[in-house]
Each structure stands twice: as C-alpha cells, then as structure tokens.
Design a protein around this motif. Structure first.
Motif, short mmCIF file in Angstrom:
data_model
loop_
_atom_site.label_atom_id
_atom_site.label_comp_id
_atom_site.label_asym_id
_atom_site.label_seq_id
_atom_site.Cartn_x
_atom_site.Cartn_y
_atom_site.Cartn_z
N ASP A 157 7.05 -72.57 -27.79
CA ASP A 157 6.37 -72.17 -26.57
C ASP A 157 6.61 -70.68 -26.33
OD1 ASP A 157 5.24 -74.58 -25.93
OD2 ASP A 157 6.98 -75.25 -24.77
N GLY A 187 3.87 -68.80 -25.19
CA GLY A 187 2.81 -68.44 -24.25
C GLY A 187 3.17 -68.81 -22.84
N PHE A 188 2.16 -68.98 -22.04
CA PHE A 188 2.34 -69.33 -20.64
C PHE A 188 2.74 -70.80 -20.52
CE2 PHE A 188 0.61 -70.82 -16.58
CZ PHE A 188 1.29 -69.98 -15.74
N THR A 189 3.80 -71.06 -19.81
CA THR A 189 4.28 -72.43 -19.66
C THR A 189 4.33 -72.87 -18.21
OG1 THR A 189 6.58 -71.68 -19.63
CG2 THR A 189 5.67 -72.34 -21.76
N GLY A 190 3.77 -72.09 -17.28
CA GLY A 190 3.80 -72.44 -15.87
C GLY A 190 2.74 -73.47 -15.52
N GLY A 191 2.75 -73.87 -14.29
CA GLY A 191 1.80 -74.86 -13.81
C GLY A 191 0.56 -74.21 -13.23
#
Length: 82
Positions: A25, A27-31
């Motif tokens: 991971d 990249g972007f891992t937010g919600g």
C-alpha cells in the motif's frame, strides 16, 4: 520479446494474475472523508493557479497598453479585432 518498461509491466501483470502477488500500500489508504479532503485541496489549488494566471495576464495587458497611445490602440483594435 519486449524490453524496458513494457517488459516490466508485462512481467508484473503476469505475476499479479497468475501468482496472486500483492502490491504494498503505497497509494492513498484513507476513507471517504480523506478522499474528499484530498480532492478539495486539489480543486482549491487549481482555482488558485487559474487566478494567478489570470492576474498575470491582466498585468501584462495593462503594461503593454500603457506603452501605446489611445489613437494607436484604437487603430490596432479596428484593424485586428474589428
């Protein structure tokens, strides 16, 4: 036989499909809320860049028009824009 980047991509694709390789991971891992924040930041910066470009254009036009007399500007306007 592909070489360079195409070879890397084909090899990676082969490994992902056939051997279930899991990518880290990076990249972007937010919600959803994090994505909304990132997109609003990008949109705000794009508006800022557009505003600065417009301001620079207006300044350049103002400086250019101050070097010409009103009659010369009227002739230029009539010839090129009219």
């Amino acid at each position: 036989m592909p070489s360079g980047w195409p070879r890397i991509v084909v090899t990676l694709d082969h490994q992902l499909v056939h051997f279930s390789l899991v990518l880290p991971d990076i990249g972007f891992t937010g919600g959803a809320e994090g994505a909304r924040s990132v997109l609003s930041t990008i949109a705000g910066s794009m508006v800022t860049v557009a505003g600065v470009a417009f301001s620079i254009t207006i300044v350049a036009l103002t400086l250019a028009s101050s070097q010409f007399g009103p009659r010369l500007l009227a002739k230029f306007h009539a010839r090129h824009l009219g």
